[in-house]
Structures are given as C-alpha cells and as structure tokens.
Write an enzyme that holds these catalytic residues in place. Structure first.
Site, PDB file in Angstrom:
ATOM      1  N   ASP A 111      -6.539   1.413   1.090  1.00 61.14           N
ATOM      2  CA  ASP A 111      -6.496   1.426   2.571  1.00 61.14           C
ATOM      3  C   ASP A 111      -8.096   1.074   2.930  1.00 61.14           C
ATOM      4  OD1 ASP A 111      -8.257   3.431   1.887  1.00 61.14           O
ATOM      5  OD2 ASP A 111      -7.445   4.988   3.007  1.00 61.14           O
ATOM      6  N   LYS A 116       0.843  -1.144  -0.153  1.00 64.06           N
ATOM      7  CA  LYS A 116       0.112  -0.050   0.135  1.00 64.06           C
ATOM      8  C   LYS A 116       0.978   1.214   0.019  1.00 64.06           C
ATOM      9  CE  LYS A 116      -2.001   1.607   3.726  1.00 64.06           C
ATOM     10  NZ  LYS A 116      -2.845   1.748   4.953  1.00 64.06           N
TER      11      LYS A 116
END
Length: 225
Positions: free
Chosen positions: A138, A120
């Site tokens: 997220d 991420k």
C-alpha cells in the site's frame, strides 16, 4: 539495504510486535475480504466504524446478496466511493455463492478475478486468512520500502517483487504488517518520526528528523550558475 541489515530491521520490529495483525475488524475470511475491498482509499478506522453493524447482520456471501446493494449502501455510506464499492461487494458475493459454494478461494489468481479485488487486496486476504507469504504494497509500504532502502521500486509491484526476493525467514508472513504499521505510526509521509524509530540506524534516508517537533529538513538543491 544489505542482507544482514535487513534481517536486523525485521528482527527489531518483530521484537516490539511479535504477532502483528491487520487493524481491520472481521470475524471470518469472507468479512475480511469485504473489509479489504472497502478499505481502498479509506482508513481502517473508517471502515471498522462502518462494518461493525454490517458484520453483525452479514457473515456470509448469501446474506450479503440478500441484503442487496441499497441495503449495503446504508451501512457503508460514510466510506469513500461507497456506491461503486457496494456494487462490487454484491457482485463478488454473487460469484462466491455461485462458483465457490460461498467460500473465499485460497488462490490469488481466483481472487483477483472478483469485482473490486486487485492484487493488493488479494495479497492481504492470502496473508491474513491463509498465512501466505505475500506482500501487500500500500502507500505506507511503498514509502517505507523506498525511503529506507529496504525495497526500492517505481511502482507498488516493483516494491512487492523486491520484498518477495529479499525478506528473510522467519519474517516473511508478518513483514507486510510490520511495514504498514511502521509507515502508519512512525515513518509518516509528511514528517517521519526518526527520533523514536527502532531501526533508524539501519535506514538509508538522509534528512532524518531526530528531534520531536522538528520540521523535516529540506532536500539540498544544486546551485545555479
């Protein structure tokens, strides 16, 4: 969500916010990397408060190494997990100085090898710093993707793969910003504000909250015999 609806979904978000950006504050690619590492399990607002003074003092990996782990902790001690984050930031800074001439590599595989940098984080840096068509999933994007039907998946990686496959041009670079902001400010976790959502008619979520101040309808349960 069908192809035409998905295009319209992003078109509407793009019209409302033509140039979406991360809410993290930074002055260069290295500072962006540090800010994203620090933002894990923390809010952007909290990270920005901690890094404003830090980033006035530190703009390069070498300066971070010279500041040292204890010096860094003094700047970021208001952020959750600051001890482990300080250790990772110093370690990744040492690697950048040693192996990359103080520059942040423009390569996801290289980024995820750095301490404290997961997929991420690497996706955020690739997108924000280098304009790559990456989708940093997220909690907000995971929720919005599944709730709306835009990109369903049981894991963040599964949602990411769906977005990679389905998000149309010309929205691919800005997509993850629009989705994060949408999840943060409108499609909220506890009670989505469907009554002011610009894509409410395209959304597959059934128990919509169509009045301000109303509680989220409870999901229906089957009767018991």
């Amino acid at each position: 969500m069908k192809k035409d609806a998905m295009f319209d979904f992003f078109r509407r978000l793009a019209e409302l916010n033509p140039s979406p950006e991360t809410e993290l504050e930074f002055g260069n690619t290295y500072q962006l990397l540090v800010a994203v590492v620090l933002s894990a399990q923390a809010t952007d607002v909290g990270v920005n408060k901690a890094t404003r003074a830090l980033f006035r003092e530190v703009t390069t990996p070498q300066q971070m190494v010279e500041l040292g782990e204890e010096g860094l902790k003094q700047h970021i001690k208001t952020i959750g997990l600051f001890n482990s984050k300080a250790k990772n930031v110093i370690a990744l800074s040492e690697i950048l100085v040693r192996d990359y001439g103080g520059e942040v590599p423009e390569d996801r595989d290289a980024l995820v090898e750095l301490p404290g940098v997961g997929r991420k984080t690497a996706n955020v840096v690739m997108n924000c710093a280098f304009g790559a068509e990456t989708f940093a999933v997220d909690t907000h994007i995971f929720r919005v993707g599944n709730r709306t039907g835009l990109a369903k998946g049981k894991t963040p990686l599964a949602v990411e793969k769906q977005l990679e496959k389905k998000v149309p041009e010309p929205f691919r670079v800005g997509a993850h910003h629009w989705l994060i902001l949408h999840g943060r400010y409108i499609c909220k976790a506890r009670t989505p504000e469907c009554w002011r959502c610009p894509v409410v008619d395209l959304c597959g979520y059934k128990p919509k909250v169509m009045e301000k101040g109303a509680a989220k309808p409870k999901a229906k349960t089957g009767s018991r015999s």
